[in-house]
Design a protein around this motif. Structure first.
Motif, PDB file in Angstrom:
ATOM      1  N   VAL A 141      -9.856 -13.784   5.424  1.00  0.00           N
ATOM      2  CA  VAL A 141     -10.976 -13.658   6.370  1.00  0.00           C
ATOM      3  C   VAL A 141     -10.996 -14.812   7.365  1.00  0.00           C
ATOM      4  CG1 VAL A 141     -12.393 -12.202   4.877  1.00  0.00           C
ATOM      5  CG2 VAL A 141     -12.736 -14.665   4.841  1.00  0.00           C
ATOM      6  N   GLN A 142     -10.574 -15.976   6.943  1.00  0.00           N
ATOM      7  CA  GLN A 142     -10.491 -17.079   7.905  1.00  0.00           C
ATOM      8  C   GLN A 142      -9.436 -16.777   8.968  1.00  0.00           C
ATOM      9  OE1 GLN A 142     -10.004 -20.519   5.376  1.00  0.00           O
ATOM     10  NE2 GLN A 142     -12.203 -20.768   5.116  1.00  0.00           N
ATOM     11  N   GLY A 143      -8.319 -16.185   8.550  1.00  0.00           N
ATOM     12  CA  GLY A 143      -7.301 -15.783   9.510  1.00  0.00           C
ATOM     13  C   GLY A 143      -7.826 -14.741  10.480  1.00  0.00           C
ATOM     14  N   ARG A 144      -8.567 -13.769   9.948  1.00  0.00           N
ATOM     15  CA  ARG A 144      -9.128 -12.730  10.812  1.00  0.00           C
ATOM     16  C   ARG A 144     -10.186 -13.299  11.737  1.00  0.00           C
ATOM     17  NH1 ARG A 144      -7.865  -8.668  13.823  1.00  0.00           N
ATOM     18  NH2 ARG A 144      -9.564  -7.183  14.060  1.00  0.00           N
ATOM     19  N   ALA A 145     -11.009 -14.212  11.232  1.00  0.00           N
ATOM     20  CA  ALA A 145     -12.032 -14.837  12.071  1.00  0.00           C
ATOM     21  C   ALA A 145     -11.383 -15.619  13.208  1.00  0.00           C
ATOM     22  CB  ALA A 145     -12.925 -15.744  11.227  1.00  0.00           C
ATOM     23  N   THR A 146     -10.311 -16.307  12.913  1.00  0.00           N
ATOM     24  CA  THR A 146      -9.598 -17.060  13.947  1.00  0.00           C
ATOM     25  C   THR A 146      -9.018 -16.105  14.991  1.00  0.00           C
ATOM     26  OG1 THR A 146      -9.073 -18.810  12.372  1.00  0.00           O
ATOM     27  CG2 THR A 146      -7.706 -18.681  14.353  1.00  0.00           C
ATOM     28  N   ALA A 147      -8.429 -15.012  14.530  1.00  0.00           N
ATOM     29  CA  ALA A 147      -7.801 -14.056  15.446  1.00  0.00           C
ATOM     30  C   ALA A 147      -8.815 -13.347  16.343  1.00  0.00           C
ATOM     31  CB  ALA A 147      -7.005 -13.022  14.650  1.00  0.00           C
ATOM     32  N   THR A 148     -10.052 -13.208  15.871  1.00  0.00           N
ATOM     33  CA  THR A 148     -11.072 -12.469  16.634  1.00  0.00           C
ATOM     34  C   THR A 148     -12.205 -13.377  17.102  1.00  0.00           C
ATOM     35  OG1 THR A 148     -12.244 -11.874  14.597  1.00  0.00           O
ATOM     36  CG2 THR A 148     -10.588 -10.306  15.405  1.00  0.00           C
ATOM     37  N   ALA A 149     -11.973 -14.676  17.112  1.00  0.00           N
ATOM     38  CA  ALA A 149     -13.039 -15.649  17.416  1.00  0.00           C
ATOM     39  C   ALA A 149     -13.763 -15.357  18.725  1.00  0.00           C
ATOM     40  CB  ALA A 149     -12.471 -17.061  17.427  1.00  0.00           C
ATOM     41  N   ARG A 150     -13.044 -14.925  19.733  1.00  0.00           N
ATOM     42  CA  ARG A 150     -13.670 -14.655  21.040  1.00  0.00           C
ATOM     43  C   ARG A 150     -14.672 -13.514  20.982  1.00  0.00           C
ATOM     44  NH1 ARG A 150      -8.153 -15.229  23.020  1.00  0.00           N
ATOM     45  NH2 ARG A 150      -8.060 -13.003  22.618  1.00  0.00           N
ATOM     46  N   ASP A 151     -14.566 -12.665  19.983  1.00  0.00           N
ATOM     47  CA  ASP A 151     -15.425 -11.484  19.898  1.00  0.00           C
ATOM     48  C   ASP A 151     -16.656 -11.671  19.018  1.00  0.00           C
ATOM     49  OD1 ASP A 151     -13.604 -10.098  21.538  1.00  0.00           O
ATOM     50  OD2 ASP A 151     -12.368  -9.618  19.788  1.00  0.00           O
ATOM     51  N   PHE A 152     -16.781 -12.820  18.379  1.00  0.00           N
ATOM     52  CA  PHE A 152     -17.940 -13.072  17.525  1.00  0.00           C
ATOM     53  C   PHE A 152     -19.187 -13.297  18.370  1.00  0.00           C
ATOM     54  CE2 PHE A 152     -15.068 -13.608  14.045  1.00  0.00           C
ATOM     55  CZ  PHE A 152     -15.833 -13.513  12.891  1.00  0.00           C
ATOM     56  N   LEU A 153     -20.293 -12.718  17.926  1.00  0.00           N
ATOM     57  CA  LEU A 153     -21.591 -13.011  18.523  1.00  0.00           C
ATOM     58  C   LEU A 153     -22.121 -14.297  17.895  1.00  0.00           C
ATOM     59  CD1 LEU A 153     -23.138  -9.421  18.465  1.00  0.00           C
ATOM     60  CD2 LEU A 153     -22.090 -10.612  20.399  1.00  0.00           C
ATOM     61  N   PRO A 154     -23.034 -14.986  18.557  1.00  0.00           N
ATOM     62  CA  PRO A 154     -23.554 -16.246  17.994  1.00  0.00           C
ATOM     63  C   PRO A 154     -24.081 -16.120  16.565  1.00  0.00           C
ATOM     64  CG  PRO A 154     -24.233 -16.030  20.269  1.00  0.00           C
ATOM     65  CD  PRO A 154     -23.561 -14.729  19.895  1.00  0.00           C
ATOM     66  N   GLN A 155     -24.794 -15.036  16.250  1.00  0.00           N
ATOM     67  CA  GLN A 155     -25.319 -14.854  14.891  1.00  0.00           C
ATOM     68  C   GLN A 155     -24.193 -14.724  13.887  1.00  0.00           C
ATOM     69  OE1 GLN A 155     -28.728 -14.867  13.902  1.00  0.00           O
ATOM     70  NE2 GLN A 155     -27.710 -15.136  11.942  1.00  0.00           N
ATOM     71  N   GLY A 156     -23.139 -14.043  14.265  1.00  0.00           N
ATOM     72  CA  GLY A 156     -21.986 -13.897  13.386  1.00  0.00           C
ATOM     73  C   GLY A 156     -21.312 -15.222  13.112  1.00  0.00           C
ATOM     74  N   LEU A 196     -21.136 -16.949   9.460  1.00  0.00           N
ATOM     75  CA  LEU A 196     -19.820 -17.295   8.936  1.00  0.00           C
ATOM     76  C   LEU A 196     -19.746 -18.771   8.550  1.00  0.00           C
ATOM     77  CD1 LEU A 196     -16.918 -16.244   8.413  1.00  0.00           C
ATOM     78  CD2 LEU A 196     -16.380 -16.926  10.754  1.00  0.00           C
ATOM     79  N   VAL A 197     -20.204 -19.621   9.427  1.00  0.00           N
ATOM     80  CA  VAL A 197     -20.164 -21.062   9.144  1.00  0.00           C
ATOM     81  C   VAL A 197     -21.043 -21.400   7.952  1.00  0.00           C
ATOM     82  CG1 VAL A 197     -20.742 -23.341  10.070  1.00  0.00           C
ATOM     83  CG2 VAL A 197     -19.507 -21.690  11.497  1.00  0.00           C
ATOM     84  N   VAL A 221     -16.556  -9.353   9.099  1.00  0.00           N
ATOM     85  CA  VAL A 221     -16.136 -10.623   8.490  1.00  0.00           C
ATOM     86  C   VAL A 221     -17.352 -11.459   8.149  1.00  0.00           C
ATOM     87  CG1 VAL A 221     -14.931 -12.809   8.893  1.00  0.00           C
ATOM     88  CG2 VAL A 221     -13.871 -10.666   9.627  1.00  0.00           C
ATOM     89  N   SER A 222     -18.233 -11.638   9.126  1.00  0.00           N
ATOM     90  CA  SER A 222     -19.400 -12.503   8.876  1.00  0.00           C
ATOM     91  C   SER A 222     -20.341 -11.890   7.852  1.00  0.00           C
ATOM     92  CB  SER A 222     -20.136 -12.834  10.177  1.00  0.00           C
ATOM     93  OG  SER A 222     -20.685 -11.686  10.769  1.00  0.00           O
ATOM     94  N   ASN A 223     -20.548 -10.567   7.895  1.00  0.00           N
ATOM     95  CA  ASN A 223     -21.420  -9.921   6.906  1.00  0.00           C
ATOM     96  C   ASN A 223     -20.853 -10.038   5.496  1.00  0.00           C
ATOM     97  OD1 ASN A 223     -23.155  -9.159   8.943  1.00  0.00           O
ATOM     98  ND2 ASN A 223     -22.675  -6.995   8.847  1.00  0.00           N
ATOM     99  N   LEU A 224     -19.547  -9.862   5.370  1.00  0.00           N
ATOM    100  CA  LEU A 224     -18.911  -9.956   4.059  1.00  0.00           C
ATOM    101  C   LEU A 224     -19.076 -11.340   3.451  1.00  0.00           C
ATOM    102  CD1 LEU A 224     -17.042  -8.812   1.807  1.00  0.00           C
ATOM    103  CD2 LEU A 224     -15.123  -9.641   3.182  1.00  0.00           C
ATOM    104  N   VAL A 225     -18.692 -12.368   4.178  1.00  0.00           N
ATOM    105  CA  VAL A 225     -18.762 -13.716   3.606  1.00  0.00           C
ATOM    106  C   VAL A 225     -20.208 -14.167   3.425  1.00  0.00           C
ATOM    107  CG1 VAL A 225     -16.444 -14.414   4.325  1.00  0.00           C
ATOM    108  CG2 VAL A 225     -18.374 -14.891   5.809  1.00  0.00           C
ATOM    109  N   TRP A 226     -21.105 -13.740   4.336  1.00  0.00           N
ATOM    110  CA  TRP A 226     -22.525 -14.063   4.175  1.00  0.00           C
ATOM    111  C   TRP A 226     -23.048 -13.433   2.887  1.00  0.00           C
ATOM    112  CZ3 TRP A 226     -26.724 -10.920   3.552  1.00  0.00           C
ATOM    113  CH2 TRP A 226     -27.970 -11.554   3.558  1.00  0.00           C
ATOM    114  N   ALA A 227     -22.729 -12.158   2.664  1.00  0.00           N
ATOM    115  CA  ALA A 227     -23.238 -11.452   1.485  1.00  0.00           C
ATOM    116  C   ALA A 227     -22.713 -12.078   0.201  1.00  0.00           C
ATOM    117  CB  ALA A 227     -22.854  -9.975   1.559  1.00  0.00           C
ATOM    118  N   LEU A 228     -21.424 -12.387   0.160  1.00  0.00           N
ATOM    119  CA  LEU A 228     -20.870 -13.016  -1.040  1.00  0.00           C
ATOM    120  C   LEU A 228     -21.547 -14.357  -1.304  1.00  0.00           C
ATOM    121  CD1 LEU A 228     -17.083 -12.167  -0.603  1.00  0.00           C
ATOM    122  CD2 LEU A 228     -18.669 -11.193  -2.287  1.00  0.00           C
TER     123      LEU A 228
END
Length: 137
Positions: free
Chosen positions: A113-128, A132-133, A91-98
């Motif tokens: 992707v915002q829905g997916r980011a919300t659903a997997t928020a606990r699994d994001f690393l700080p860099q991700g 994303l932000v 998710v983060s790589n995709l939106v960063w690249a675009l």
């Protein structure tokens, strides 16, 4: 070269791997090869897995090239369709690249992707989270 002449025979994984390899090595392929690979990726985009979508777009962004509009449309459509299967890094790589390429993601993709980011928020690393932000800002 041979890769350009046989681009139509490349499987989607091979297209993604080739472009990612060029990007990783800091090499921009010649215009003919780049056009052929983007054309083949456009044709096969409907079969891309989420990681392949993210890796392909990331490779194009890090090569600092102008991606083919048809490819970007196809990739965004595929990413929207498979958003529920993206891992947080994808998710983060995709939106960063675009965002890096100056591509304004379509509303359906952003919603997915915002829905997916919300659903997997606990699994994001700080860099991700940071990528994303930044990309969504």
């Amino acid at each position: 070269g041979r890769a350009t002449a046989t681009a139509g025979d490349f499987k989607l994984q091979e297209v993604e791997n080739l472009l990612q390899a060029f990007s990783t090595m800091g090499i921009t392929p010649d215009a003919g090869l780049l056009e052929a690979m983007q054309g083949q990726a456009t044709v096969t985009a409907r079969d891309f897995k989420p990681q392949e979508v993210a890796n392909l777009v990331w490779a194009l962004a890090t090569m600092d090239i102008e991606a083919d509009a048809r490819l970007l449309e196809a990739v965004q459509g595929r990413a929207t369709a498979t958003a529920r299967d993206f891992l947080p890094q994808g998710v983060s790589n995709l939106v960063w690249a675009l965002a890096t390429m100056g591509v304004k993601a379509d509303a359906r993709l952003l919603e997915a992707v915002q829905g997916r980011a919300t659903a997997t928020a606990r699994d994001f690393l700080p860099q991700g989270v940071s990528n994303l932000v930044w990309a969504l800002a």
